[in-house]
Design an enzyme around this catalytic site. Structure first.
Site, PDB file in Angstrom:
ATOM      1  N   HIS A  60       0.856  -1.214  -0.107  1.00  0.00           N
ATOM      2  CA  HIS A  60      -0.387  -0.198  -0.156  1.00  0.00           C
ATOM      3  C   HIS A  60       0.840   1.440   0.284  1.00  0.00           C
ATOM      4  CE1 HIS A  60      -3.789   2.301  -0.539  1.00  0.00           C
ATOM      5  NE2 HIS A  60      -4.022   1.141   0.647  1.00  0.00           N
ATOM      6  N   ASP A 116      -1.848   2.333  -4.271  1.00  0.00           N
ATOM      7  CA  ASP A 116      -3.170   2.345  -4.296  1.00  0.00           C
ATOM      8  C   ASP A 116      -4.044   1.339  -4.190  1.00  0.00           C
ATOM      9  OD1 ASP A 116      -1.659   4.698  -2.516  1.00  0.00           O
ATOM     10  OD2 ASP A 116      -2.425   6.380  -4.631  1.00  0.00           O
TER      11      ASP A 116
END
Length: 541
Positions: free
Chosen positions: A514, A518
């Site tokens: 992450h 995204d």
């Protein structure tokens, strides 16, 4: 001037290495470019060349021993050159510090140096744990093939050393008597630790060891010499087990492992390797003598037919198995990835009906073989070019965008997992990918991959579909930002144009870091991947 050769770092993940085999012995002439030894890393077994010319004066790590990167591997110099300062440098430095406050520091320092040199008699060699790879930090002695008191010839195999990648045979570069063993079977030790001492029979080993305080306790040597006959008789290892003619058994690590699994007594197996060494084919082709089965058959025949069957009482049991260096490295790397990169997972289901038809047509061509995994790899490479954010590496203050696509393909091997890399995958055709993956996977299972063939991946594919697994998640293979987990193709009812029909679907799960990728970006990547797999002709355009 003598040159010190340290254990090299042969891959970006290498912390320690094992000397599989020495191709030169102490006293041999070495030319630049000559192969000194075969070194096993966490990825493969590689030949290690010399960059110097001269005479091999010292071997620091015996065959079969593992040691960290930068440990003393060997010393090359002029024949007869004094290398005591290289071997006893730390001892001399310590003695100099102790005599700083003496009334005659220069004289005392000189005497101290002379004493240290005198403690290592001429012809005595200290063998150290070698550094067999750039990631090697320690090695484990799997088996000693010589025992204290044995006569050692140059080129004889002293021991088998296990690194984080493999187990290798370690040859002696010296001729003499094995005076001392510093690391026992099953024990691990850092690179440059004292592995053994070889020299003339009757040499005072305590004096030699005292010249190197870091090599181990003085008492250990004395106790080892006193207790050696008892220890050797009690050892429960096939490498030191006496055979019928009073000689020890010489056996490769793999053959030893197979024999243990099959319950074969190695003393009854005839070796076909060098010097009668037992190798894999000897154990696999071994057939017990018919007479060995006769007593058992006789007992069975004599047992009464009506004898009651007595069931054994259940008993709990377990065993401790020492972790291989490969397993240690896998544990370390995956733990670092799982606990440093914030993972999240996205799963989609892909209709593989057209892919199955296309693959069937492609494989109908002569000399052509393409798997579904090859199609997935190709689709990933093309999707990565359209979504460069997924083809990145997190570097803390910066994010590296890789303009090339190097796809790693996870391959299961006996001791763990390796990831050979297809360089510039986006430029390869399906058939080229198929041939390359088959070649790399085969050599991965035989531990014949080079470090360059396992470095540099920007994305990884892991496929367990061939094992019937329909869906799973993987840990990111850092420094990648994502890894794709591929499941099996299954038949199931699907809805097409309002009708329920039989479909062929496959689930794939993308694990993402992450910090760099995204959720929306990952979803777009998977959408593109699905489009390529459901319309394979677009990958051929």
């Amino acid at each position: 001037m003598a040159e010190v050769i340290n254990m090299p770092r042969l891959s970006d993940t290498m912390e320690e290495g094992t000397v599989a085999k020495w191709l030169k012995n102490v006293g041999d002439k070495v030319e630049e470019g000559d192969i000194l030894a075969e070194i096993e890393t966490d990825k493969a077994t590689m030949e290690f060349e010399s960059f110097y010319e001269g005479t091999l004066l010292h071997i620091g790590i015996a065959e079969g021993d593992g040691a960290p990167v930068d440990s003393l591997l060997a010393i090359i110099g002029e024949e007869g050159e004094d290398i005591s300062s290289l071997l006893n440098g730390s001892a001399s430095a310590s003695e100099d510090e102790d005599t700083e406050e003496a009334s005659e520091p220069e004289s005392n320092s000189s005497e101290s140096s002379d004493d240290a040199s005198a403690e290592v008699p001429e012809g005595v060699e200290i063998v150290k744990m070698p550094r067999l790879s750039d990631t090697m930090e320690e090695g484990t002695v799997a088996a000693w093939l010589k025992k204290v008191g044995d006569t050692v010839e140059e080129g004889d195999i002293l021991a088998e050393i296990e690194t984080d990648k493999a187990t290798m045979e370690f040859e002696s570069f010296y001729t003499g008597t094995l005076l001392y063993i510093g690391i026992q079977e099953g024990e691990s030790s850092p690179v440059d630790a004292v592995l053994a001492v070889i020299g003339p029979a009757g040499t005072d080993v305590d004096a030699v060891l005292n010249a190197k305080p870091s090599s181990g306790a003085k008492a250990a040597s004395s106790d080892a010499k006193k207790e050696e006959p008892k220890k050797e008789a009690a050892k429960d290892t096939s490498a030191s087990k006496p055979v019928n003619d009073g000689q020890r058994i010489f056996v490769s690590p793999l053959a030893k492992k197979i024999a243990k699994e099959k319950g074969i007594d190695l003393s009854s197996v005839k070796g076909s390797g060098d010097n009668g060494r037992i190798v894999r084919k000897d154990v696999e082709g071994y057939t017990p003598a018919a007479t060995a089965q006769a007593p058992k058959a006789a007992v069975q025949a004599a047992a009464p037919v009506s004898a009651p069957v007595i069931l054994p009482v259940g008993e709990e049991s377990s065993e401790e198995v020492k972790n291989s260096q490969m397993r240690k490295v896998i544990a370390k790397r995956l733990s670092e990835s799982k606990f440093s990169a914030p993972h999240y997972y996205l799963t989609i289901e892909v209709d593989m009906s057209d892919a199955m038809t296309s693959r069937k047509q492609i494989n109908a061509l002569p000399d052509t073989k393409v798997s579904f995994n090859d199609m997935v790899v190709k689709a990933c490479a093309m999707a990565l070019k359209k979504h460069p954010q997924v083809n990145t590496t997190w570097n803390g203050d910066t994010t590296r965008y890789n303009h090339h696509v190097h796809v790693g393909v996870a391959v299961a091997v006996d001791e763990g997992l390796v990831v050979p890399v297809l360089k510039f995958t986006e430029q390869l055709s399906l058939t080229q990918i198929g041939s390359a993956v088959k070649d790399l996977a085969g050599r991965a299972r035989n531990k014949k991959l080079t470090p360059a063939e396992m470095d540099g991946s920007t994305f990884t594919v892991s496929n367990l579909g061939m094992f019937g697994i329909t869906e799973f998640t993987s840990i990111i293979n850092q420094p990648n930002s994502a890894i794709l987990s591929v499941g099996a193709i299954v038949q199931k009812p699907v809805v097409r144009e309002g009708q329920i029909v039989v479909g062929n679907t496959m689930k794939v799960t993308l694990a993402c870091d992450h910090r760099t990728v995204d959720g929306a970006t990952a979803a777009q990547f998977l959408s593109t991947l699905r489009a390529y797999l459901e319309n394979p002709v677009t990958m051929l355009a």
